[in-house]
Design a protein around this motif. Structure first.
Motif, PDB file in Angstrom:
ATOM      1  N   GLN A 166      24.530 -22.930  69.681  1.00 48.50           N
ATOM      2  CA  GLN A 166      24.959 -22.625  68.314  1.00 48.50           C
ATOM      3  C   GLN A 166      24.788 -21.145  67.971  1.00 48.50           C
ATOM      4  OE1 GLN A 166      23.303 -25.089  65.199  1.00 48.50           O
ATOM      5  NE2 GLN A 166      24.064 -23.767  63.577  1.00 48.50           N
TER       6      GLN A 166
ATOM      7  N   LEU B 159      31.157  -3.864  47.579  1.00 50.19           N
ATOM      8  CA  LEU B 159      29.761  -4.132  47.928  1.00 50.19           C
ATOM      9  C   LEU B 159      28.816  -3.313  47.051  1.00 50.19           C
ATOM     10  CD1 LEU B 159      30.195  -4.043  51.822  1.00 50.19           C
ATOM     11  CD2 LEU B 159      29.578  -6.062  50.508  1.00 50.19           C
TER      12      LEU B 159
ATOM     13  N   ALA C  31      29.136 -11.106  53.453  1.00 52.68           N
ATOM     14  CA  ALA C  31      28.327  -9.892  53.359  1.00 52.68           C
ATOM     15  C   ALA C  31      26.898 -10.326  53.685  1.00 52.68           C
ATOM     16  CB  ALA C  31      28.426  -9.257  51.988  1.00 52.68           C
TER      17      ALA C  31
ATOM     18  N   GLU D 238      27.668 -24.300  56.068  1.00 60.09           N
ATOM     19  CA  GLU D 238      27.380 -22.897  55.782  1.00 60.09           C
ATOM     20  C   GLU D 238      28.632 -22.107  55.415  1.00 60.09           C
ATOM     21  OE1 GLU D 238      24.506 -20.601  58.213  1.00 60.09           O
ATOM     22  OE2 GLU D 238      26.312 -19.535  58.789  1.00 60.09           O
TER      23      GLU D 238
ATOM     24  N   VAL E 139      25.850  -3.641  53.657  1.00 58.57           N
ATOM     25  CA  VAL E 139      24.601  -3.231  53.028  1.00 58.57           C
ATOM     26  C   VAL E 139      23.630  -2.832  54.143  1.00 58.57           C
ATOM     27  CG1 VAL E 139      22.613  -4.033  51.700  1.00 58.57           C
ATOM     28  CG2 VAL E 139      24.928  -4.710  51.026  1.00 58.57           C
TER      29      VAL E 139
ATOM     30  N   ASN F 132      17.490 -16.655  48.316  1.00 61.60           N
ATOM     31  CA  ASN F 132      18.833 -17.035  47.898  1.00 61.60           C
ATOM     32  C   ASN F 132      19.294 -18.275  48.659  1.00 61.60           C
ATOM     33  OD1 ASN F 132      19.084 -14.878  46.198  1.00 61.60           O
ATOM     34  ND2 ASN F 132      20.305 -13.631  47.598  1.00 61.60           N
TER      35      ASN F 132
ATOM     36  N   PHE G 271      17.529 -18.528  62.404  1.00 60.98           N
ATOM     37  CA  PHE G 271      18.810 -18.189  61.787  1.00 60.98           C
ATOM     38  C   PHE G 271      18.836 -16.789  61.187  1.00 60.98           C
ATOM     39  CE2 PHE G 271      18.760 -22.723  62.167  1.00 60.98           C
ATOM     40  CZ  PHE G 271      20.028 -23.002  62.612  1.00 60.98           C
TER      41      PHE G 271
ATOM     42  N   PRO H 154      27.502 -15.585  46.493  1.00 60.87           N
ATOM     43  CA  PRO H 154      28.169 -16.361  45.449  1.00 60.87           C
ATOM     44  C   PRO H 154      28.308 -15.553  44.158  1.00 60.87           C
ATOM     45  CG  PRO H 154      26.234 -17.514  46.323  1.00 60.87           C
ATOM     46  CD  PRO H 154      26.172 -16.107  46.800  1.00 60.87           C
TER      47      PRO H 154
ATOM     48  N   VAL I 275      23.941 -22.041  42.786  1.00 59.75           N
ATOM     49  CA  VAL I 275      25.084 -21.235  42.386  1.00 59.75           C
ATOM     50  C   VAL I 275      26.197 -22.131  41.868  1.00 59.75           C
ATOM     51  CG1 VAL I 275      26.770 -19.548  43.122  1.00 59.75           C
ATOM     52  CG2 VAL I 275      24.487 -19.551  44.131  1.00 59.75           C
TER      53      VAL I 275
ATOM     54  N   LYS J  37      29.022 -30.955  60.820  1.00 63.18           N
ATOM     55  CA  LYS J  37      27.920 -30.362  61.576  1.00 63.18           C
ATOM     56  C   LYS J  37      26.592 -31.048  61.362  1.00 63.18           C
ATOM     57  CE  LYS J  37      28.468 -28.346  64.163  1.00 63.18           C
ATOM     58  NZ  LYS J  37      29.055 -28.760  65.465  1.00 63.18           N
TER      59      LYS J  37
ATOM     60  N   PHE K  11      23.561  -9.436  51.987  1.00 64.07           N
ATOM     61  CA  PHE K  11      23.382  -9.825  50.589  1.00 64.07           C
ATOM     62  C   PHE K  11      22.499 -11.061  50.447  1.00 64.07           C
ATOM     63  CE2 PHE K  11      26.418  -6.926  48.685  1.00 64.07           C
ATOM     64  CZ  PHE K  11      25.939  -6.834  47.389  1.00 64.07           C
ATOM     65  N   GLN K  12      22.296 -11.778  51.532  1.00 66.93           N
ATOM     66  CA  GLN K  12      21.448 -12.961  51.429  1.00 66.93           C
ATOM     67  C   GLN K  12      20.008 -12.578  51.068  1.00 66.93           C
ATOM     68  OE1 GLN K  12      22.187 -15.667  54.626  1.00 66.93           O
ATOM     69  NE2 GLN K  12      21.002 -17.311  53.720  1.00 66.93           N
ATOM     70  N   ILE K  13      19.615 -11.327  51.351  1.00 71.39           N
ATOM     71  CA  ILE K  13      18.272 -10.910  50.942  1.00 71.39           C
ATOM     72  C   ILE K  13      18.335  -9.873  49.811  1.00 71.39           C
ATOM     73  CG2 ILE K  13      17.053 -11.548  53.051  1.00 71.39           C
ATOM     74  CD1 ILE K  13      17.261  -8.620  53.948  1.00 71.39           C
ATOM     75  N   VAL K  14      19.463  -9.832  49.110  1.00 75.99           N
ATOM     76  CA  VAL K  14      19.556  -8.992  47.907  1.00 75.99           C
ATOM     77  C   VAL K  14      19.405  -9.902  46.700  1.00 75.99           C
ATOM     78  CG1 VAL K  14      21.033  -7.503  46.519  1.00 75.99           C
ATOM     79  CG2 VAL K  14      21.070  -7.313  49.026  1.00 75.99           C
TER      80      VAL K  14
ATOM     81  N   ARG L 160      22.676 -14.947  57.374  1.00 79.78           N
ATOM     82  CA  ARG L 160      23.632 -15.577  58.268  1.00 79.78           C
ATOM     83  C   ARG L 160      24.907 -14.749  58.339  1.00 79.78           C
ATOM     84  NH1 ARG L 160      22.910 -17.609  61.667  1.00 79.78           N
ATOM     85  NH2 ARG L 160      24.465 -19.237  61.680  1.00 79.78           N
ATOM     86  N   PRO L 161      25.530 -14.713  59.517  1.00 78.27           N
ATOM     87  CA  PRO L 161      26.739 -13.889  59.640  1.00 78.27           C
ATOM     88  C   PRO L 161      27.867 -14.323  58.706  1.00 78.27           C
ATOM     89  CG  PRO L 161      26.394 -15.258  61.599  1.00 78.27           C
ATOM     90  CD  PRO L 161      25.148 -15.361  60.783  1.00 78.27           C
ATOM     91  N   GLY L 162      27.845 -15.591  58.294  1.00 73.16           N
ATOM     92  CA  GLY L 162      28.915 -16.068  57.422  1.00 73.16           C
ATOM     93  C   GLY L 162      28.527 -16.119  55.960  1.00 73.16           C
ATOM     94  N   TYR L 163      27.385 -15.520  55.605  1.00 73.27           N
ATOM     95  CA  TYR L 163      26.926 -15.628  54.207  1.00 73.27           C
ATOM     96  C   TYR L 163      27.881 -14.907  53.261  1.00 73.27           C
ATOM     97  CZ  TYR L 163      24.040 -15.312  50.035  1.00 73.27           C
ATOM     98  OH  TYR L 163      23.569 -15.403  48.754  1.00 73.27           O
ATOM     99  N   VAL L 164      28.353 -15.650  52.274  1.00 76.31           N
ATOM    100  CA  VAL L 164      29.238 -15.086  51.251  1.00 76.31           C
ATOM    101  C   VAL L 164      28.444 -15.047  49.949  1.00 76.31           C
ATOM    102  CG1 VAL L 164      31.365 -15.442  49.968  1.00 76.31           C
ATOM    103  CG2 VAL L 164      31.262 -16.076  52.382  1.00 76.31           C
TER     104      VAL L 164
ATOM    105  N   LEU M 134      29.548 -22.775  66.692  1.00 76.21           N
ATOM    106  CA  LEU M 134      29.900 -24.153  66.364  1.00 76.21           C
ATOM    107  C   LEU M 134      31.371 -24.483  66.586  1.00 76.21           C
ATOM    108  CD1 LEU M 134      27.972 -24.535  62.993  1.00 76.21           C
ATOM    109  CD2 LEU M 134      27.431 -25.637  65.165  1.00 76.21           C
TER     110      LEU M 134
ATOM    111  N   THR N 208      29.919 -21.635  48.690  1.00 75.95           N
ATOM    112  CA  THR N 208      29.445 -20.697  47.666  1.00 75.95           C
ATOM    113  C   THR N 208      29.066 -21.363  46.354  1.00 75.95           C
ATOM    114  OG1 THR N 208      31.719 -20.277  47.000  1.00 75.95           O
ATOM    115  CG2 THR N 208      30.773 -18.752  48.590  1.00 75.95           C
TER     116      THR N 208
END
Lengths: 485, 784
Positions: free
Chosen positions: B413, A264, B661, A182, B594, A213, B640, B650, A218, A165, B664-667, B644-648, B419, A185
């Motif tokens: 996108q 969660l 989740a 994206e 969340v 974050n 964005f 870590p 990480v 990408k 969680f990107q802003i937790v 992001r919808p795909g944020y995992v 994508l 992790t």
């Protein structure tokens, strides 16, 4: 076959790295644990070192940040960017005369008479370069393997894989930080943390973000700790009675830290637990810090670098010996208003990084702290009228007392947007989108080596590093670029 | 009554395999589980010539010659059902009866047992799932239908007639009696409709359909004989059954909008999920954001330079979210603002708050409208033009200038296709080597960019005003902020455009090119699953099953009336889906999401009667992660979104599972603290403002708590800690607080005993403490 190897960035990779360590003969306990690995590796050092990643979100325009200055190259640049007659500013080209004050004067001149100046607003960083405390790495960007333009255009993606990408903001941010798009992790800053965390009194303070974050910090085991620009934020309700009630305070303290069967819920409370535990230590350690260096105000990057400096100043209280930090500034996606917006952004970067360097000087740690810039991607050299579009390679700055400064690293790319077989047209993939001549992995490996990572550990930090350097059969893409002493 | 083994089909496993002609019969394009509507299938398609079952055909026809209504009545009479006490209200089915077609020979199988349906889907690849055929009635009041397995062709025969059943048992050893299966409606019940029976003249298969057009189409093939009415079906039940409890109603409300009030809970229980939701789609909207700005004086050129300020955006956004009557529409608009992202930070024109208000009003106006219209309105609105640079975008020229590619890239996108090529259930397609398949290339971006050249702000209805207050600059009046951008032909690229297999000829007029391009994007098969999955994530759960995404995408593709991109149908499908409504989600450790911080604030405000005493609603930017929410409406840090919808996340169990989740990107250690501190403050004191009497921002002066929760419904029960916590648990988290947590909170509150005659100050202390504890609990923070 060349493949991106994000699988190295997972827990199996950790085990693999451990076995790599084992092969070096380091004694490992039967029950594998990270602290044992850390101590067995190069991180048993008793000195202090920190890496500070300055991420310029949005994709920084390379051509107006590190500006081509020698007259023939400048004229090409000016023509492409719509500059005025007589090397005056125009279109999205800066005027040549305006660059004289920020001209970079390397100890050894670049071949072909090539010269560069920083953007006129970057006086602080130009000064650091010229006094030997900063270097410029030219045309660096994500690569899976070294590529020529013909290989880039080849349909054989097995032999000549591309980073995933290209030109997409979020994915290229992730690729810079973790070698994967994206969803990744684990990042290389975090992998450095995996190796470093055992050196630190509190392993949580190994990888610290003063911004949001992101995957960079990480690791397999290392966590990203996020700190506010004024320090750690205390939770008032666990510090003092709530609405006059100590019982409510106690209930809150229990409630927000308890483990939960729901995934969660449990992960949310784990963050709160960390927040409470870390805050007590950070607040107390920062209380003993006084830094005289003045950071510019109204500059969010400076605010972040200031808390980083204060945390470094508190290193002894916190027991920190090896740390990786992330700070960031957004707003670089200048499809429009490039000329109007760049001065504010780049002067902010320059002033903040300069103040930060001065703070490390004040602490007597200038040669122990290295900061470096990164960004989503470079941009097009061509103009869309008022700005530039998404690109690939770009130029970046490394600052610190350990930097072998007053020097350029990497290869100056020809100034070109045309598409012919001429050698001058071989280092961009259209509209001046630079085909990187140095990989992010080489950039990162050079930083990692200085930080203390050994050759055998390097593949665990940077999964694709084996495609570069003499060991990968590409001595022309060295894994130590030499910009750090 | 015969009890059916649960997995009757399994027991007769040998029959289909013995009977299956099988060799080389390829499954049809309809794979099981796609939920193809029965009427879309041609019965008998793929039917091979087969053993003629003349005897059965003749018998069955004879038995039903006078209509199967007799058979049904017969069944009722001999079944000993309490027919005299049937209700005469319109009969609603209790559950679907599912239809499968045997791919190899076109025989049909029906089951009313969801478990058996799943089993067939899983273990019987020769049976293609064809969706819901008709509906069951309660066993107590309905007519039982008997099932026979055809040992020769692997098909099934069903009858509601006891007489016919007995006849077949005696005379047809090749049909194995399998007992009674589902029940159907009494023929004289209200609101029922016929199910027709057809016999296949070639292989003796039987088709049962409630669709007269399907019946007629089958007969027209010459392969099927109509055998009249087999029995009657009740009408379709509400998709997810009835609303039995306040907790269920509250749970639904908190997904469909921001908050749940007593009256709304009662209304959902009375009207059902679908009935209530449909009413909300048609509810009157409050004042539009643009009009509110004007009414508050923000569209006037004066010493406050509103034209050059961002803060009116915060005020209108919070006013819209906190105070407007149509919570559902605003909730959906907010979800859309996190998909078609524009942030006021990135809008540089004069009157940027009015520009943002128009963008918001477009989201609200189209939230229950058409995706295609929304896409076009958003593309041409000034806010997006400013944000992603379509405004002022010009064609290529001889000096090497090229069209700006920003919008062309992001519209693909982020706003339409994403994508990677997707399956209809949102999972990623893979090529032969197992790699993901990209949807577009740089060439597609560069080509599409030409379509978005030639647009600029339309000042044609504005006049210039000299701003005496700001260096005498001239500023246009505000009309342009409500208009789409205008098209300027000589700035438009006339080159040919080729992207995603669509080509637009050179010199095509701009409007035509735009229509062609947006149509191509809109009709790309990715849009339904790409958009649908993200809306599910915003409203219901971070990790929807592929089947859930597939159901929503199917509705995006066709709302049932042949319309693509009907957002009302899409949101209805999301909110009424079994996965959203099932109580399974309450116990699955990975279900839910969340709650977004800004939604927590809106929920608190709407739940407890917050108003702005002055009417100025001066709640500003809440983005500060250390002291506020790390999030603020219409202030995403980039296109964005906040996450992001795909944020995992870590270093978590979610990372091990690869489970996204996004929130969680802003937790973080900082944001969890900032949130708790602010909620503790505002839950007791309210939201502080400087000089709320004036619309403009004031730097100094005392804090005035202009926006406070009244807690009017909580004050009367404040002395009863148990009742208070139960109420907050219902309103804030749909009764999802565990009893342990409730006990913890109640005990803490009761440590400061109060009575019904205690002062309001004391009661408000307790209420605010209870609100804080609930809103701090993980059970609240994760919406399930």
């Amino acid at each position: 076959m060349h493949l991106i190897r994000p699988q190295l960035h997972d827990r199996r990779a950790f085990l693999r790295r451990s076995s790599q360590l084992a092969m070096t003969g380091a004694a490992l306990p039967i029950a594998l644990n990270l602290s044992a690995i850390g101590q067995a590796a190069a991180f048993s050092a008793t000195d202090y070192k920190a890496l500070v990643c300055v991420f310029l979100y949005g994709g920084s325009d390379y051509a107006n940040s590190v500006v081509t200055y020698d007259s023939p190259s400048y004229d090409l640049y000016s023509t492409i960017r719509g500059g005025g007659a007589g090397q005056a500013a125009g279109g999205i080209a800066l005027g040549r005369a305006d660059l004289a004050a920020t001209l970079l004067t390397p100890g050894a001149a670049l071949p072909g008479g090539r010269q560069y100046a920083l953007h006129p607003s970057m006086t602080g960083l130009a000064g650091l370069f010229n006094s030997g405390k900063a270097a410029v790495l030219l045309n660096v960007g994500p690569l899976v393997v070294p590529l020529t333009k013909a290989q880039y255009n080849s349909p054989d993606r097995k032999l000549y894989p591309l980073p995933p990408k290209l030109f997409s903001h979020n994915d290229q941010q992730s690729v810079w930080q973790s070698s994967s798009p994206e969803g990744s992790t684990v990042g290389w800053g975090g992998n450095l943390g995996d190796l470093a965390m055992a050196s630190n009194g509190n392993s949580l303070f190994t990888c610290i973000s003063a911004t949001g974050n992101s995957v960079f910090l990480v690791g397999d085991s290392a966590l990203q700790y996020q700190v506010g620009t004024t320090g750690a934020v205390p939770i008032n309700g666990v510090k003092a009675a709530v609405n006059g009630s100590v019982a409510v305070k106690n209930a809150l303290t229990t409630l927000i830290q308890q483990s939960r069967p729901h995934t969660l819920e449990n992960e949310y409370n784990r963050v709160t637990q960390r927040s409470i535990a870390a805050e007590a230590q950070i607040t107390s350690a920062l209380a003993g810090v006084s830094l005289a260096t003045v950071f510019p105000s109204g500059n969010s990057l400076a605010d972040q670098l200031k808390i980083v400096a204060r945390l470094i100043a508190a290193r002894n209280t916190l027991g920190s010996r090896r740390q990786v930090f992330l700070v960031s500034l957004g707003g670089f996606d200048l499809h429009d208003n490039l000329i109007a917006q760049q001065p504010g952004l780049l002067s902010g970067v320059s002033a903040a990084m300069t103040a930060f360097y001065n703070a490390t000087l004040e602490m007597g740690l200038a040669d122990k702290v290295t900061s470096f810039t990164t960004s989503d991607f470079g941009r097009t050299l061509s103009s869309n009228g008022d700005g530039s579009d998404h690109g690939w390679g770009g130029h970046h700055l490394i600052v610190g007392g350990a930097v072998k400064g007053k020097a350029f690293y990497g290869t100056p790319p020809p100034v070109s947007i045309s598409d012919t077989s001429s050698p001058n047209d071989q280092w961009h993939v259209g509209q001046g989108r630079l085909l990187p001549s140095t990989a992010v992995d080489q950039y990162a490996a050079t930083l990692a080596r200085w930080f203390g990572v050994s050759d055998t550990e390097m593949a665990g930090v940077l999964p694709n590093i084996g495609h570069f350097g003499a060991a990968g059969g590409r001595a022309d893409y060295p894994t130590d670029l030499g910009f750090l002493a | 009554m015969t009890t059916m083994p649960d997995h009757a089909l399994l027991e007769r496993d040998s029959a289909p395999s013995a009977a299956a002609p099988g060799e080389g019969t390829a499954p049809s394009a309809n794979t099981p589980g796609e939920g193809t509507a029965p009427s879309a299938n041609t019965p008998g398609q793929g039917t091979a010539p087969w053993l003629a079952l003349g005897a059965l055909g003749a018998m069955a026809l004879a038995a039903c010659a006078d209509g199967s209504a007799d058979g049904a009545a017969d069944g009722a009479a001999t079944g000993g059902q309490p027919s005299g006490v049937r209700t005469k209200a319109a009969e609603v089915g209790t559950a679907p009866v599912f239809r499968f077609a045997k791919i190899s020979n076109g025989a049909y199988f029906y089951t009313g047992n969801a478990g058996e349906k799943d089993l067939v889907l899983r273990d019987y690849p020769d049976f293609r799932y064809e969706g819901v055929a008709f509906y069951q009635s309660p066993a107590q009041t309905g007519v039982p239908v008997f099932r026979f397995a055809n040992l020769t062709n692997g098909g099934y025969f069903y009858t509601a007639s006891v007489t016919e059943r007995d006849f077949v048992i005696q005379s047809r050893p090749d049909l194995r009696f399998e007992g009674s299966t589902f029940s159907v409606a009494q023929p004289d019940a209200q609101g029922v409709s016929p199910v027709y029976r057809l016999a296949n003249l070639g292989n003796g298969a039987y088709l049962f359909t409630s669709s007269a057009p399907e019946r007629d189409a089958a007969v027209a093939t010459g392969l099927w004989r109509s055998e009249g009415i087999a029995f009657y079906t009740a009408s379709a039940p509400p998709p997810s059954g009835s609303v039995d409890t306040d907790e269920q109603a509250a749970r639904f409300l908190l997904q469909a909008q921001f908050s749940a009030s007593d009256t709304e809970i009662a209304a959902v229980r009375a009207k059902g999920y679908a009935g209530w939701l449909d009413e909300q789609f048609n509810a009157a909207t409050g004042i539009r954001a643009w009009d509110w700005l004007q009414s508050r004086g923000y569209s006037v050129l004066d010493t406050h330079n509103y034209y050059n300020q961002e803060y009116p955006t915060d005020y209108f956004a919070w006013h819209q979210l906190l105070a407007s009557p149509d919570g559902v529409r605003k909730r959906l608009a907010l979800a859309l603002s996190e998909f078609f992202v524009v942030s006021v930070d990135g809008v540089g024109t004069a009157w940027r708050s009015q520009v943002m208000a128009t963008y918001w009003d477009i989201l609200v106006a189209n939230a229950a409208g058409s995706f295609r219209k929304l896409l076009e309105d958003i593309t041409l609105c000034v806010a997006m033009g400013e944000y992603l640079n379509t405004r002022g975008n010009q064609r290529e020229n001889s000096s090497g200038r090229l069209p700006d590619e920003n919008y062309a890239r992001e519209v693909m996108q982020l706003f339409t296709i994403g994508l990677y090529q997707l399956n209809s259930d949102g999972t990623e397609k893979r090529d032969a080597a197992g790699n993901r398949i990209e949807t577009y290339t740089q060439s597609d971006v560069s080509n599409l960019a030409r379509v978005f050249t030639g647009y600029d702000i339309d000042f044609s209805t504005d006049t210039q005003q000299v701003n005496a207050f700001d260096d005498g600059r001239t500023v246009f009046t505000t009309n342009f902020t409500r208009l789409p951008m205008r098209f300027i032909p000589n700035r438009h690229s006339n080159l040919e455009v080729r992207f995603l297999g669509t080509s637009i000829a050179a010199s095509t007029p701009g409007a035509t090119a735009l229509k062609t391009a947006l149509d191509a994007l809109f009709n790309h098969p990715n849009v339904g699953p790409f958009f649908g999955r993200q809306m599910i994530q915003r409203l219901v759960t971070s990790n929807p099953s592929p089947a859930y995404v597939g159901r929503v995408a199917a509705v995006f593709n066709d709302n049932g009336a042949g319309v693509r991109g009907d957002l009302k149908a899409v949101f209805r499908a999301i909110l009424l889906d079994e996965e959203a409504r099932s109580s399974k989600g309450l116990t699955e450790p990975g279900f839910g999401k969340v709650r977004e911080p800004m939604i927590r604030l809106v929920q608190w405000a709407r739940s407890f009667g917050l108003t702005s005493a002055s009417g100025s609603w001066k709640l500003g930017d809440t983005s500060n992660p250390s002291t506020r929410l790390a999030q603020s409406p219409l202030r995403s840090p980039s296109v964005f979104n906040f996450f992001r919808p795909g944020y995992v996340p870590p270093s978590t169990a979610l990372a091990v599972a690869g489970a996204p989740a996004p929130e969680f990107q802003i937790v973080s250690e900082t944001t969890v603290s900032g949130y708790l501190n602010w909620i503790q403050d505002i839950s007791r004191r309210g939201i502080a403002v400087k000089n709320p009497a004036v619309p403009y921002q004031v730097g100094g002066g005392p804090d005035v708590f202009d926006m406070q929760a009244t807690y009017a419904n909580e004050l009367p029960i404040a002395h009863d800690a148990g009742a208070l916590v139960r109420r907050l648990g219902l309103l804030l988290c749909a009764g999802q607080l565990s009893s342990a947590t409730q006990t913890l909170i109640v005990d803490a509150l009761e440590a400061s005993p109060i009575t019904s005659t205690s002062s309001n100050t004391v009661k408000l202390d307790r209420i605010a403490s209870a609100v804080l504890l609930v809103m701090a609990s993980a059970e609240y923070l994760v919406q399930k």
